[in-house]
Design a protein around this motif. Structure first.
Motif, PDB file in Angstrom:
ATOM      1  N   ASN A  82       1.037  -0.998  -0.120  1.00 58.14           N
ATOM      2  CA  ASN A  82       0.337   0.226  -0.017  1.00 58.14           C
ATOM      3  C   ASN A  82       0.955   1.467   0.073  1.00 58.14           C
ATOM      4  OD1 ASN A  82      -2.684  -1.223   0.330  1.00 58.14           O
ATOM      5  ND2 ASN A  82      -2.464  -1.397   2.221  1.00 58.14           N
ATOM      6  N   ASN A  84       0.701   4.434   1.346  1.00 53.76           N
ATOM      7  CA  ASN A  84       0.324   4.653   2.909  1.00 53.76           C
ATOM      8  C   ASN A  84       0.666   6.007   2.263  1.00 53.76           C
ATOM      9  OD1 ASN A  84      -0.444   2.489   4.442  1.00 53.76           O
ATOM     10  ND2 ASN A  84       2.180   1.234   3.955  1.00 53.76           N
TER      11      ASN A  84
ATOM     12  N   THR B 143      -5.425   3.524  15.880  1.00 54.01           N
ATOM     13  CA  THR B 143      -5.012   2.468  14.570  1.00 54.01           C
ATOM     14  C   THR B 143      -4.341   3.040  13.565  1.00 54.01           C
ATOM     15  OG1 THR B 143      -7.435   4.219  13.990  1.00 54.01           O
ATOM     16  CG2 THR B 143      -7.347   1.975  15.249  1.00 54.01           C
ATOM     17  N   GLU B 145      -1.503   2.657  11.085  1.00 55.91           N
ATOM     18  CA  GLU B 145      -1.338   1.722  10.635  1.00 55.91           C
ATOM     19  C   GLU B 145       0.169   1.724  10.994  1.00 55.91           C
ATOM     20  OE1 GLU B 145      -2.324   4.245   9.031  1.00 55.91           O
ATOM     21  OE2 GLU B 145      -3.936   4.239   7.916  1.00 55.91           O
ATOM     22  N   GLU B 147       2.435   0.027   8.740  1.00 59.30           N
ATOM     23  CA  GLU B 147       3.350  -0.040   8.135  1.00 59.30           C
ATOM     24  C   GLU B 147       3.677   1.214   7.764  1.00 59.30           C
ATOM     25  OE1 GLU B 147       0.573  -1.399   6.806  1.00 59.30           O
ATOM     26  OE2 GLU B 147       0.726  -3.361   5.998  1.00 59.30           O
ATOM     27  N   ARG B 170      -3.661  12.563  11.937  1.00 65.08           N
ATOM     28  CA  ARG B 170      -4.762  11.171  11.558  1.00 65.08           C
ATOM     29  C   ARG B 170      -5.917  10.755  12.875  1.00 65.08           C
ATOM     30  NH1 ARG B 170      -5.774   6.338  12.356  1.00 65.08           N
ATOM     31  NH2 ARG B 170      -6.164   4.678  10.337  1.00 65.08           N
TER      32      ARG B 170
END
Lengths: 259, 256
Positions: A82, A84, B143, B145, B147, B170
């Motif tokens: 992804n 991101n 929450t 991400e 990555e 975020r």
């Protein structure tokens, strides 16, 4: 550049404890383009996290650029399946994100913003995103976002680029286009790359060396040099020498999947 | 349905509600003590406009004061809770337990501590409205991400960097979304407290009117509350839209 020596990693949090990689050894030279292929769930991504120092090996050692890895390596650029992108930042601000974190850019960033901006714009232009800097990521297609993500992983000129299936979510045409983008960037800037992928053609087209991993717990079962001449053109994918490599790798993976 | 009717729909539905209400009251000859008709409520509003206005003002400012405290405290606690998994796990049960306590039960304690007046109302509004803010901010941070966190950590980013560059921006849509919920809850808190222990405010006015069976005035108070609630909700919905436009836009186009 990267030396993984007899590394085992067990995730103790899971019950029962999961051994993701066992007794893996791997060496990547300076400026080399290495690819790691293997069946799904074989611990390829774990290998990436090991090299970047995001996880510590249970046994064995990892060293990057001559130094033993004990924490996050700070010199690596990463890109994932992804893109991101941060949706509240424009594309160019997304690309410049690493500069706000990595020294020496971090402390120079405010004063020399214009200079860095020009640099980011130039990089975006090389991947065909000239003029898209002020757009927001959601205004871009998946392939364009992935290009921007590639720029973000390269903007701070990392010595080591880690790519975790970066093109897996793209359609076939866009993927091949981005292969060429990555090839050109690598040939121009000469950083070291570790590309994790399950696409054998992608590995054969881009890499100098291909490492095949076994099923979980993963370890390197074969290392194959790709002796095709550079620069490579997409047409090479249809030459016998190329298809032989892909065929051989495919056979090996089928074999380790059975085992 | 064309755009004009869509725009007018909220007004049409509200008017329709009052018309039906009026019709039911007249048709079944319902006594004013049971359910006053809108016209009776309107009369009471005109007649008692000054007490309604002044008491509404008291309710509004105490609510906003409690809500303001809830925003500051909720934001702070939300960031603390979202910061680490350990704090999250440790503090969450306590907060759930705290939130389960009916705030009506807390008002007498507050009155003993602070006396009758605006302070218990402000604190009740605060206590009832900070919880959704904490939960939302913490959720927004938790929450993130993995990555994305990896990308930054591989660059040598510290936890504070990750929070400032990714976590907090975020969590913004979660935060602004929670304000809409919190402001309406804050009104509930204020009025609960005013009903029990106050000498000003809409809650007090309604109790007073109720005890002398002035039902139209009680309902006028309810309407005043509803109007204040809707207005404040609209204000924060507008702020939410302005501050986090990217969140609404990007959700339409889910990643590659």
């Amino acid at each position: 550049m990267v030396i993984i020596d007899d590394v085992t990693l067990t995730y103790k949090g899971a019950t029962p404890a999961v051994t993701a990689v066992r007794g893996t050894s791997l060496t990547v030279d300076h400026g080399e383009f290495a690819a790691v292929v293997g069946p799904s769930g074989c611990g390829k991504s774990t290998l990436m996290r090991l090299v970047t120092g995001l996880v510590k090996p249970t046994e064995g050692t990892v060293s990057v650029d001559g130094a033993l890895v004990t924490g996050p390596v700070k010199i690596a650029g990463m890109a994932f399946q992804n893109a991101n992108m941060l949706p509240w930042r424009t594309v160019i601000d997304n690309v410049m994100l690493p500069l706000e974190i990595v020294e020496p850019h971090r402390s120079r960033f405010r004063k020399h913003k214009a200079e860095y901006r020009a640099r980011a714009e130039a990089l975006l232009a090389t991947v065909g995103l000239a003029g898209f800097g002020d757009r927001f990521p959601w205004e871009l297609s998946g392939g364009m976002q992935q290009r921007a993500s590639l720029c973000r992983s390269l903007i701070h000129e990392p010595a080591l680029l880690m790519l975790d299936e970066p093109f897996a979510a793209l359609d076939a045409f866009t993927r091949e286009e981005l292969w060429c983008v990555l090839r050109d960037l690598w040939q121009r800037l000469h950083f070291t790359v570790i590309l994790v992928t399950h696409d054998l053609r992608e590995a054969a087209f881009l890499a100098d060396t291909i490492h095949v991993m076994s099923a979980r717990p993963g370890r390197i079962v074969q290392t194959k040099k790709v002796e095709l001449q550079r620069p490579r053109d997409l047409d090479i994918c249809f030459e016998p020498a190329f298809t032989d490599i892909v065929h051989e790798l495919r056979g090996k993976i089928a074999e380790v999947r059975q085992a | 349905m064309n755009r004009l009717t869509e725009k007018l729909a909220p007004w049409l539905f509200t008017i329709a509600l009052f018309v039906i209400w009026e019709a039911v009251c007249r048709l079944f000859n319902i006594s004013t003590i049971t359910l006053p008709a809108p016209t009776a409520i309107y009369e009471a509003m005109v007649k008692h406009w000054w007490p309604i206005l002044t008491n509404s003002y008291v309710t509004l400012w105490t609510t906003m004061a409690g809500f303001g405290l809830a925003v500051i405290f909720g934001l702070f606690l939300g960031i603390v809770v979202g910061w680490s998994r350990t704090i999250y796990r440790g503090l969450y049960p306590v907060m759930i337990g705290f939130n389960s306590i009916p705030k009506v039960a807390v008002v007498p304690i507050l009155v003993i501590w602070f006396g009758i007046g605006e302070v218990p109302a402000i604190l009740t509004a605060f206590l009832i409205s900070f919880f959704p803010i904490v939960v939302n901010v913490a959720t927004g941070l938790a929450t993130m991400e993995p990555e994305l966190e990896d990308v930054l950590r591989a660059l040598g980013a510290r936890k504070l960097d990750i929070m400032l560059k990714v976590g907090i921006p975020r969590a913004q849509p979660y935060f602004f979304g929670s304000l809409k919920v919190a402001i309406t809850l804050a009104f509930v808190g204020t009025v609960v407290s005013e009903t029990i222990a106050a000498n000003k405010g809409i809650g007090y006015l309604m109790t007073l009117a109720g005890s002398s069976f002035q039902m139209p005035l009680v309902f006028a108070g309810l309407l005043a509350l509803a109007v204040e609630g809707i207005v404040m909700y609209a204000v924060f919905a507008y702020i939410e839209g302005r501050m986090t436009r990217w969140a609404f836009r990007s959700s339409m186009n889910t990643a590659p």
